[in-house]
Structure formats: structure tokens, C-alpha cells
Enzyme design. Structure first.
Site: not given
Ligand code: GLC
Length: 570
Positions: A277, A228
Site C-alpha cells: 500500500e 521474528d
Molecule cells: C527470535 C529472536 C530472539 C527471541 C526469539 C523469540 O529468534 O531473535 O532473540 O528470543 O525470537 O522471540
């Protein structure tokens, strides 16, 4: 109609568990766990719900599932506010349920990808509680970005940075220790909601802890990770903090204070060592909203995460020239990085693609937000066109070299639920923009499985209400129905496995032609007519080779109808 054209759907070949390259051309199905299937009838989807639908996913013909966060969370941002990276939210199940789900997926030949959220924890993470209970300058605060405010009394935020969800990216805390206990004190950084404090990636303890998290899930059999906001981890926090009043504008040379800094790649080089790993090495895909090809490809290098999303098709209008340009540049980018390309039309953050395509051409991002805010209606302006284009675009995409990322419910032809009752909305965007931007709940409404059951077979009363029109899209209404979107996806995914070829393509149509026609190295051909009028079939496209069409096609076809894709076998 398309079903009549299809010769028998090919049977799935046996899976090779140890193929290290499985991700390169995988069809990955994104599950938003709270909205997929609710086994315990509490209104929230859960891990046993996923396990109960593994048969459905196998029959769909995907290669892998990616689960959005299922970790303990107060759900301030739908689970992307993580309290504990190495556990399961009690409402969604237990670690034992997770293991059962992974075992069932593997048994069915499906790989499992989980989401890692490294830019921020939640404000309920143990570390953040410790930071609040500790003094400014303490090691506990050094896991996050705590700063003194500006102004005489520190009453102004340390910089002009906005949050992605609206409002400032800083929140002031009340100190709890020392002489200043009870007084307003330092500010902490949160590029998203205030419940999502940004972690300090300069801190070796933070780095080490994420290695532990990667190993924790990889040891449990997880095959890959979706990372993310990968482009945000490294930040220039040197004082004075630099001005950045808009998060939309990014420097393209690695010197932006907040995004896509060169140092971020040292972090992912460390991750790659951990992922390697394992045998086979664990895969990873970066969510990096970096608009520059030459910068984005760095996340996808084999010494880094190995693959990166591009959201170019998702942001493009349904237009032959735009699609062709994007495909060409993304394939070149992938080749330069050593990765395969990724393709995506829908996910949990954007308006579902049949709805986007149902709106008038030229509807930009602001106009989309306005459409939603104005109670965006269903039916949409032209739902038939939206779905026709979405089906054509999906078949165009599923033929491309690289990985296809699909979002739950798109195989049912779901539209955005644009008219959710305002008091049901949960997206922090809605609250943090003072109700100016509605946000992403409309693509997160729990799935309709069975038109004849309560809550369309989802489980308990869904956490977001399902509209009545969901019934017509339910799995039970489409299963075995020729021409349904579900059957189209099943056919397409089965043929995709059978026809899959080396990672390249050759354009057979001239540039500027509203008909895009490409051929994969083994002779698999894909033709999409982006125009609204029928187009003559190119001579090479003999009718006998047509295995799939995204919409009704005459038999034998003389022409390719508007907004339609055909697949031709070698
Ligand atoms: C990413 C995710 C989204 C979230 C953001 C903060 O863009 O896809 O859903 O709100 O990160 O974590």
C-alpha cells in the site's frame, strides 16, 4: 597497515529516497536498543541514545538500521515479549522520540527497519490478561492456544512439545471464572518463555491486528520490518496433538506440526498487500530458521515478505570449501525466489564471530555452549586469530551480492563477554535450562563509546556489566586509527557503495583452493586466503588495484597473507 593501502576513502553518493529496491544490496546495522546508547543515564539504552549516534552511523557508511524491539515489555526475553505492539517502552522513550529518531535517520540517508514479533505476545499484553480472566472456550482465549491437559485431571501438558529455551512449551493456568474458579485449569502454548504465549493465527482478529501494527509503523515512516520467528505462525493444532519431542528436527514438506507449514505463506501474502500500500513498498525480511533451501526461499518471494535471512555462513567454520558452497547455494536460492541474498555473521542471539573464530576448529554448537558455561575466558584461546579471521570473513561477505546484516559492536571488533557474573544474567535460557545453558547475554553487553568516560561513555551503569577490556575497543580508541577494525569497516562500507554491482559473481579460483577469489560483473574482485600460510597472488590481481585489505599486507604485495581478504577495484 591496510589504511596505507587504501587510496582515499570514496565519498558517499546522495541517497535516492524513493528507490523501491534499496534493500536488495543494503548494509543493515542491527541495533539492540537497550545496549546501544543510554541518553538518560538509567543504564538502559534508549531511542534518544540512538538519535544521538546517527552521525556515527552515517559516518560508518551503512544504508539502514534495524532496531530490535523497543516496545513496552517486562523484558522476560529482552523485549521479544511485547506488551503493546504500537508503543514505545517508557524506559526507552516515547513515540515522539521514535519520530525524532526516524526523522534524523532519514535526514542522514538511513532507512529504518523495526522488528515485528508475531508468533507470541507477552503475558502482559491486554489480550492475554483478557484470556486469563475469561472462561475456557471464550473468544478471549481463542486469540491464543489454550488446551485441556492430558491425564485424569488434566494434570499433564497437552503434548510433549518442548520450549526453545528449555522446559515444556505449556504452562497451566488457574481458572478465574465459573465453578472452577481457583482451580488449576487449561494449559497455554509458549514455544519460548512462559511469558511469551503463542498467538493463534487461525483467528482473523489476530491477523487483522497485525495488519494494523504494520500500518501503524509504516505510517510513521518505517521503511521495513524484520519478522521474528516467521516460520512458526501456522501450527497444526488438530487433536490429538502430534508428538514432537525435539524442536531441532523439522519436516521438509510443509507438514511439520509447528514450523514452516504451507499455510504460513497465506499470512505473509496478506502482509505483502499491506506493505505494498506504500510508496515505495515497505521491505520485510523473515527470520525463518528453516534448513531447507527449497522451503526457505518461499518466505523471500515477492508475493511474501520479499527477503529471508539465511544463517548458513554464521553457522559455518572458517573454511574456503564451506564458504564457497554456501555462497553458491544461497545465491541460487535468492535467484529462484526473486529476492536478493542475505548474509550475517553476528546478531543478538549468537556468540560474536571473533570469539567463535578464536576457538579451535571443529568447535560445534554444544562445545560453544560448554565453553561459555565454563566461564569462557577472555582472552579467548587465540583472540588474535579470532579477530584476524573475523575481519577477513567480513570483507569476504561485504563483497558478496545481496544484503549484509551487521550487528552493533562488530565494527569495534568486540568479542563475546563470556565471563559475565552469573547473577547478572538475564537470558531466559539460563533460567529455563536450570543453569545448564548460559544463553545470549554475552553478545548484548552495552557498547563502549569512550574509553575515558564512566561506563565507557554508554550512559548510566549498564544493565549488563562491561568488562575492563572493553576500553581498548571503544570508538575513541579506534576513531582515525589506521588498521583499527572501526576504520576497516568504514573503508569497506564506503568502497562497497562505490563498487556495488549487479547481483551476481563469478568464481575465479578453482574449487578446492583455500584461496577464494570472485569477481563481480563490474570487475570488482575479492580474494580471501582461508589458509594460514601466505598464498601467491593470482596474476590478475595487480597490486595497483588493491583498495582494501583486512590485515597487514606488504607493499607491493607479492603474496596474500593467511586469513586475509583483499579487495581489488575494477
Ligand atoms: C527470535 C529472536 C530472539 C527471541 C526469539 C523469540 O529468534 O531473535 O532473540 O528470543 O525470537 O522471540
Amino acid at each position: 597497515m591496510d589504511r596505507q593501502l587504501s587510496p582515499t576513502r570514496p565519498a558517499a553518493e546522495p541517497e535516492t529516497r524513493n528507490n523501491a529496491d534499496w534493500w536488495r544490496q543494503a548494509a543493515v546495522y542491527q541495533i539492540y536498543p537497550r545496549s546501544f546508547a543510554d541518553a538518560n543515564h538509567d543504564g538502559l539504552g534508549d531511542l534518544p541514545g540512538v538519535t544521538s549516534r546517527i552521525g556515527y552511523l552515517k559516518e560508518l557508511g551503512i544504508d539502514a538500521i534495524w532496531l530490535s524491539p523497543f516496545y513496552p515489555s517486562a523484558l522476560a526475553d529482552g523485549g521479544y515479549d511485547v506488551d503493546d505492539y504500537r508503543n514505545v517502552d517508557a524506559r526507552l522513550g516515547t513515540l515522539a522520540d521514535f519520530d525524532t529518531m526516524v526523522a534524523a535517520a532519514h535526514e542522514a540517508g538511513l532507512k529504518v527497519i523495526v522488528d515485528v514479533v508475531p508468533n507470541h505476545s507477552s503475558n502482559r499484553h491486554r489480550w492475554f490478561s483478557e484470556a486469563l480472566a475469561s472462561a475456557p472456550g471464550s473468544p478471549e482465549r481463542a486469540r491464543y492456544h489454550f488446551h485441556e491437559g492430558l491425564g485424569e485431571q488434566g494434570e499433564l501438558p497437552p503434548s510433549d512439545w518442548p520450549s526453545h529455551f528449555g522446559g515444556p512449551a505449556w504452562t497451566r493456568v488457574t481458572e478465574s471464572t465459573g465453578a472452577n474458579a481457583g482451580d488449576p485449569g487449561q494449559w497455554y502454548l509458549h514455544l519460548f518463555a512462559s511469558e511469551q504465549p503463542d498467538l493463534n493465527w487461525e483467528n482473523p482478529e489476530v491477523r487483522e491486528d497485525f495488519h494494523t501494527t504494520l500500518r501503524f509503523w509504516a505510517d510513521r515512516g518505517v521503511d521495513g520490518f524484520r519478522v521474528d520467528v516467521a516460520h512458526a505462525l501456522a501450527k497444526d493444532m488438530s487433536l490429538p496433538l502430534r508428538s514432537k519431542p525435539s524442536l531441532q528436527i523439522l519436516l521438509d514438506d510443509g507438514t511439520d506440526p509447528l514450523f514452516d507449514r504451507d499455510e504460513v505463506h497465506e499470512i505473509f501474502a496478506g502482509w505483502r498487500q499491506v506493505l505494498n500500500e506504500y510508496d515505495p513498498p515497505r521491505a520485510a525480511v523473515a527470520e525463518a530458521w528453516v534448513p531447507f533451501t527449497h522451503r526457505r526461499l518461499k518466505y523471500a518471494q515477492p508475493t511474501g515478505l520479499g527477503q529471508a535471512f539465511n544463517f548458513d555462513l554464521l553457522q559455518a567454520p572458517f573454511d574456503a570449501g564451506e564458504f564457497r558452497g554456501i555462497v553458491a547455494s544461497c545465491l541460487a536460492e535468492a535467484a529462484a525466489s526473486g529476492a536478493s541474498s542475505t548474509w550475517v555473521f553476528s546478531n543478538h542471539d549468537v556468540i560474536r564471530h571473533p570469539s567463535r573464530y578464536a576457538l579451535p576448529d571443529g568447535t560445534d554448537a554444544q562445545a560453544l555452549d560448554a565453553w561459555l558455561l565454563n566461564g569462557g575466558t577472555h582472552p579467548q584461546p587465540d583472540p588474535a586469530r579470532g579477530l584476524r579471521r573475523a575481519r577477513a570473513a567480513t570483507l569476504f561477505m561485504l563483497g558478496l551480492p545481496g544484503s549484509a546484516y551487521l550487528y552493533q559492536g562488530e565494527e569495534l571488533g568486540l568479542f563475546e563477554v563470556a565471563d559475565l557474573p552469573l547473577d547478572a544474567l538475564e537470558d531466559p535460557t539460563w533460567f529455563r535450562t536450570g543453569n545448564r545453558i548460559k544463553g545470549r547475554d554475552g553478545c548484548r553487553v552495552p557498547l563502549p563509546w569512550d574509553a575515558g568516560q564512566e561506563n565507557h561513555g554508554f550512559g548510566g551503569t549498564p544493565w549488563l556489566p562491561q568488562p575492563a577490556w572493553f576500553a581498548a575497543h571503544a570508538v575513541t580508541e579506534q576513531d582515525g586509527v589506521p588498521g583499527s577494525t572501526l576504520e576497516l569497516y568504514r573503508d569497506a562500507l564506503a568502497w562497497r557503495r562505490k563498487l556495488q554491482a549487479a547481483e551476481s559473481l563469478q568464481w575465479l579460483s578453482a574449487s578446492g583452493d583455500p584461496l577464494l577469489h570472485y569477481r563481480r560483473p563490474n570487475g570488482w574482485e575479492v580474494l580471501t586466503n582461508f589458509g594460514t600460510e601466505p598464498a601467491p597472488l593470482p596474476v590478475r590481481a595487480e597490486a595497483s588495484r588493491i583498495v582494501l585489505a583486512s590485515g597487514p599486507v606488504a607493499r607491493p604485495p607479492q603474496q596474500i597473507p593467511g586469513e586475509t581478504t583483499l579487495w581489488l577495484a575494477p
